[in-house]
Design a protein around this motif. Structure first.
Motif, PDB file in Angstrom:
ATOM      1  N   UNK A   1       1.120   4.171 -13.510  1.00 27.85           N
ATOM      2  CA  UNK A   1       1.667   2.947 -12.912  1.00 27.85           C
ATOM      3  C   UNK A   1       0.587   1.917 -12.561  1.00 27.85           C
ATOM      4  N   UNK A   2      -0.656   2.401 -12.459  1.00 24.79           N
ATOM      5  CA  UNK A   2      -1.729   1.457 -12.119  1.00 24.79           C
ATOM      6  C   UNK A   2      -2.455   1.029 -13.386  1.00 24.79           C
ATOM      7  N   UNK A   3      -2.511  -0.268 -13.581  1.00 26.03           N
ATOM      8  CA  UNK A   3      -3.226  -0.781 -14.745  1.00 26.03           C
ATOM      9  C   UNK A   3      -4.599  -1.255 -14.298  1.00 26.03           C
ATOM     10  N   UNK A   4      -5.617  -0.637 -14.878  1.00 30.25           N
ATOM     11  CA  UNK A   4      -6.981  -0.921 -14.442  1.00 30.25           C
ATOM     12  C   UNK A   4      -7.471  -2.264 -14.988  1.00 30.25           C
ATOM     13  N   UNK A   5      -7.933  -3.144 -14.120  1.00 29.53           N
ATOM     14  CA  UNK A   5      -8.548  -4.410 -14.541  1.00 29.53           C
ATOM     15  C   UNK A   5      -9.837  -4.582 -13.742  1.00 29.53           C
TER      16      UNK A   5
ATOM     17  N   UNK B   1       1.970   6.301  -7.023  1.00 33.16           N
ATOM     18  CA  UNK B   1       0.837   6.991  -7.625  1.00 33.16           C
ATOM     19  C   UNK B   1       0.950   8.509  -7.428  1.00 33.16           C
ATOM     20  N   UNK B   2       1.435   8.899  -6.250  1.00 33.93           N
ATOM     21  CA  UNK B   2       1.609  10.346  -5.994  1.00 33.93           C
ATOM     22  C   UNK B   2       2.663  10.908  -6.943  1.00 33.93           C
ATOM     23  N   UNK B   3       3.747  10.140  -7.127  1.00 31.92           N
ATOM     24  CA  UNK B   3       4.807  10.588  -8.054  1.00 31.92           C
ATOM     25  C   UNK B   3       4.253  10.741  -9.469  1.00 31.92           C
TER      26      UNK B   3
ATOM     27  N   UNK C   1      -4.333   5.170  -4.250  1.00 27.52           N
ATOM     28  CA  UNK C   1      -4.916   6.407  -3.701  1.00 27.52           C
ATOM     29  C   UNK C   1      -6.445   6.371  -3.788  1.00 27.52           C
ATOM     30  N   UNK C   2      -6.939   5.831  -4.883  1.00 27.45           N
ATOM     31  CA  UNK C   2      -8.398   5.710  -5.026  1.00 27.45           C
ATOM     32  C   UNK C   2      -8.961   4.775  -3.961  1.00 27.45           C
ATOM     33  N   UNK C   3      -8.243   3.659  -3.733  1.00 26.15           N
ATOM     34  CA  UNK C   3      -8.709   2.705  -2.714  1.00 26.15           C
ATOM     35  C   UNK C   3      -8.804   3.396  -1.362  1.00 26.15           C
ATOM     36  N   UNK C   4      -7.748   4.147  -1.052  1.00 20.21           N
ATOM     37  CA  UNK C   4      -7.715   4.835   0.243  1.00 20.21           C
ATOM     38  C   UNK C   4      -8.870   5.836   0.340  1.00 20.21           C
ATOM     39  N   UNK C   5      -9.033   6.623  -0.735  1.00 19.30           N
ATOM     40  CA  UNK C   5     -10.059   7.661  -0.718  1.00 19.30           C
ATOM     41  C   UNK C   5     -11.460   7.051  -0.687  1.00 19.30           C
ATOM     42  N   UNK C   6     -11.724   6.090  -1.582  1.00 16.99           N
ATOM     43  CA  UNK C   6     -13.072   5.529  -1.666  1.00 16.99           C
ATOM     44  C   UNK C   6     -13.423   4.690  -0.440  1.00 16.99           C
TER      45      UNK C   6
ATOM     46  N   UNK D   1       0.804  -1.227   0.000  1.00 15.43           N
ATOM     47  CA  UNK D   1       0.000   0.000   0.000  1.00 15.43           C
ATOM     48  C   UNK D   1       0.841   1.283   0.000  1.00 15.43           C
ATOM     49  N   UNK D   2       1.799   1.367   0.943  1.00 19.38           N
ATOM     50  CA  UNK D   2       2.570   2.613   1.061  1.00 19.38           C
ATOM     51  C   UNK D   2       3.384   2.842  -0.205  1.00 19.38           C
ATOM     52  N   UNK D   3       4.000   1.789  -0.677  1.00 17.32           N
ATOM     53  CA  UNK D   3       4.812   1.887  -1.885  1.00 17.32           C
ATOM     54  C   UNK D   3       3.948   2.295  -3.088  1.00 17.32           C
TER      55      UNK D   3
END
Lengths: 369, 206
Positions: B109-113, B94-96, B121-126, B87-89
């Motif tokens: 860096x995130x590939x949507x499947x 994602x922030x970078x 970040x979306x996981x954390x926010x949602x 998660x932290x990594x």
């Protein structure tokens, strides 16, 4: 000769005294005499319709009534009783005249004349003063809460649930706003603040609150209103709460919207009620301009002290909130800061994206090559 | 050769919930502003604004029920839970990307499947929004809808002003969230790519 004049003078003085005192001595009926019969709880009479009417008067309650406390006697109101004749079974007329309250309460009577309650007489409904105020145990109402005022008066006849379906949060309005605030709009209103002790789970009387502040009624304002301008500011209000906390008195102020008990309160009229929500639910509403802390006394009277309106926005008045009207404006500032920060991030990021379009185009071209 | 392919990311119940929720929250923000700032706004009367706000609030609560039924019922709720080990990594990466890489044209860096549609970040926010903030907003809204009915709970929370403060702060949060969320939806490979996907269900994959 001198002796003769002296005797004549004495006779004249005695005669004058007799003339002056005669009506009093002949007409005066003491309350005790009334209580000889009306203190008997079995005293009643059968009315023409066959219904029983109790004629008992509970003296212990009567003696604390506002009239008795102010020296008004039975025959001051029942003025058609001139004397008691104990030769008869009933020592006065069996049927007494209706008490004329307007005789003393002139302004109230005048305000009542044009009210919807007085006009009901046209429909054959007579609503005399005592229908609302009761007969013999009339007490001070200043210290009464909305609940007590409404239960004691309007709710005796009216069911507000029948007519307020349009009103959002009607139960909350009924609990915090006295009926006459809306239904007698000419009457001056005020926010009444009473201290609720959270540890004892009750409203503190004036004496109890003053004990917590280690002062008395006279010392309250000099202690709390440090700048001496006659009104308790937000800071002074907060300091007062801190003093109470130091004395282990923890609580919050409950607010209610009440009317000042002025004669015009009797001028209730159909169609005159406020129905525009915006009259109340905006910060500049006149409904929230007059704020008073009430220190209630055992006799039903209250000592009131003016407080700055902004006190209503503090968290020490945590159980009173009029949507929009007494909103905490600090929250609006926080909200604005959140909006500015959010919009700022979006605008900055978007700007950076626009500015760096050539960088990305160049990279794409290089990757194609 | 065109390397694009379409992946079915957003099933119908999710899209229905999303758009009901989106329209609902926008309307709640508008009516909420009218209620709070009745002296400045004149879109509706206060009475209308309150009634609308209440009705829409219940629609949004209903939509939340749909969301919860779908995600819990299908077990897809795990989409919202980040992997604690990475998660932290993942967040850093994602922030970078959002802070730098996106401007240089780096790939996301995130590939949507379908099984991993949210980045860290979306996981954390949602997760915060759907499991904490929205339920709090719904509960406080419910309390404010019938203050007398929920009097005991309101007192338990410290009084009407505390409940209102929570509701108002979250109201401003959701107001800001609407802006930021719409903006973030333009960060796909084209500005409207994510938006289109939320209508069709298909996300274009490169």
């Amino acid at each position: 000769m001198f002796q003769k004049y002296k005797q004549l003078a004495c006779c004249c003085i005695a005669f004058l005294l007799f003339i002056m005192l005669y009506p009093y001595t002949a007409l005066s009926v003491e309350n005790d005499e009334c209580m000889d019969c009306h203190g008997d709880d079995s005293l009643e009479r059968i009315e023409s319709e066959g219904m029983k009417e109790g004629l008992y008067l509970e003296y212990n309650k009567f003696k604390y009534s506002v009239h008795n406390v102010n020296g008004i006697t039975c025959v001051d109101c029942h003025s058609d009783i001139e004397e008691l004749n104990y030769d008869n079974e009933i020592p006065h007329e069996a049927s007494l005249a209706i008490v004329n309250c307007d005789g003393c309460h002139e302004e109230e009577g005048e305000a009542y004349l044009n009210s919807v309650h007085r006009k009901a007489k046209g429909k054959g409904i007579s609503i005399p003063c005592y229908a609302c105020h009761g007969y013999h145990y009339v007490s001070h109402l200043e210290a009464d809460s909305v609940f007590e005022r409404e239960n004691g008066f309007c709710l005796k006849c009216h069911n507000p649930n029948k007519f307020h379906d349009w009103l959002p949060q009607k139960e909350t309005h009924f609990a915090f706003v006295e009926c006459t605030v809306c239904h007698a709009p000419e009457v001056p209103r005020y926010i009444n603040l009473r201290f609720f002790d959270l540890s004892r789970n009750k409203f503190l009387s004036g004496e109890e609150l003053l004990k917590g502040l280690n002062t008395d009624y006279d010392g309250f304002m000099p202690l709390v209103d440090r700048d001496g301008n006659g009104i308790i500011s937000v800071n002074e209000f907060n300091d007062m709460i801190l003093i109470l906390r130091h004395k282990e008195v923890r609580g919050t102020f409950h607010g209610e919207l009440l009317v000042h008990l002025e004669p015009i309160v009797h001028h209730v009229n159909r169609g005159g009620a406020n129905r525009e929500c915006e009259q109340c639910h905006i910060p500049s509403s006149p409904f929230f301009q007059d704020v008073q802390i009430s220190l209630n006394k055992p006799d039903g009277t209250t000592a009131q002290f003016s407080v700055e309106r902004d006190v209503l926005e503090t968290y020490y008045v945590s159980h009173f909130y009029a949507l929009g009207g007494t909103r905490i404006r600090l929250l609006d500032k926080i909200g604005l800061a959140m909006l500015v920060a959010g919009a700022g991030v979006v605008v900055a990021h978007l700007t950076a994206r626009i500015v760096t379009i050539p960088v990305r185009r160049k990279r794409k071209l290089e990757e194609k090559v | 050769m065109d390397e694009r392919k379409m992946i079915y990311i957003h099933p119908a119940p999710v899209r229905v919930w999303h758009w009901i929720n989106a329209v609902g929250i926008v309307l709640l923000v508008i009516t909420g502003l009218q209620i709070r700032f009745a002296e400045m706004m004149n879109l509706f009367s206060l009475e209308e604004a309150i009634n609308l706000h209440n009705y829409i609030g219940f629609v949004v609560i209903g939509a939340y029920g749909l969301w919860a039924s779908y995600y819990f019922g299908t077990g897809k709720i795990k989409l919202y839970f980040p992997n604690p080990k990475t998660f932290i990594c993942d967040c850093k990466t994602q922030i970078q990307y959002y802070g730098m890489g996106i401007f240089k044209g780096d790939p996301n860096p995130h590939e949507m499947t379908p099984d991993n549609k949210f980045n860290a970040l979306q996981k954390k926010a949602y997760l915060t929004i759907m499991f904490i903030l929205l339920p709090i907003q719904m509960i406080t809204g419910l309390f404010l809808w019938r203050i007398k009915k929920f009097e005991d709970y309101i007192d338990l929370l410290g009084g009407i002003k505390i409940v209102d403060t929570i509701h108002v702060i979250l109201f401003f949060f959701f107001f800001v969230f609407v802006f930021v969320h719409i903006y973030l939806s333009t960060l796909g490979h084209t500005p409207l790519a994510h938006m289109k996907a939320m209508f069709t269900g298909y996300e274009e994959h490169h």
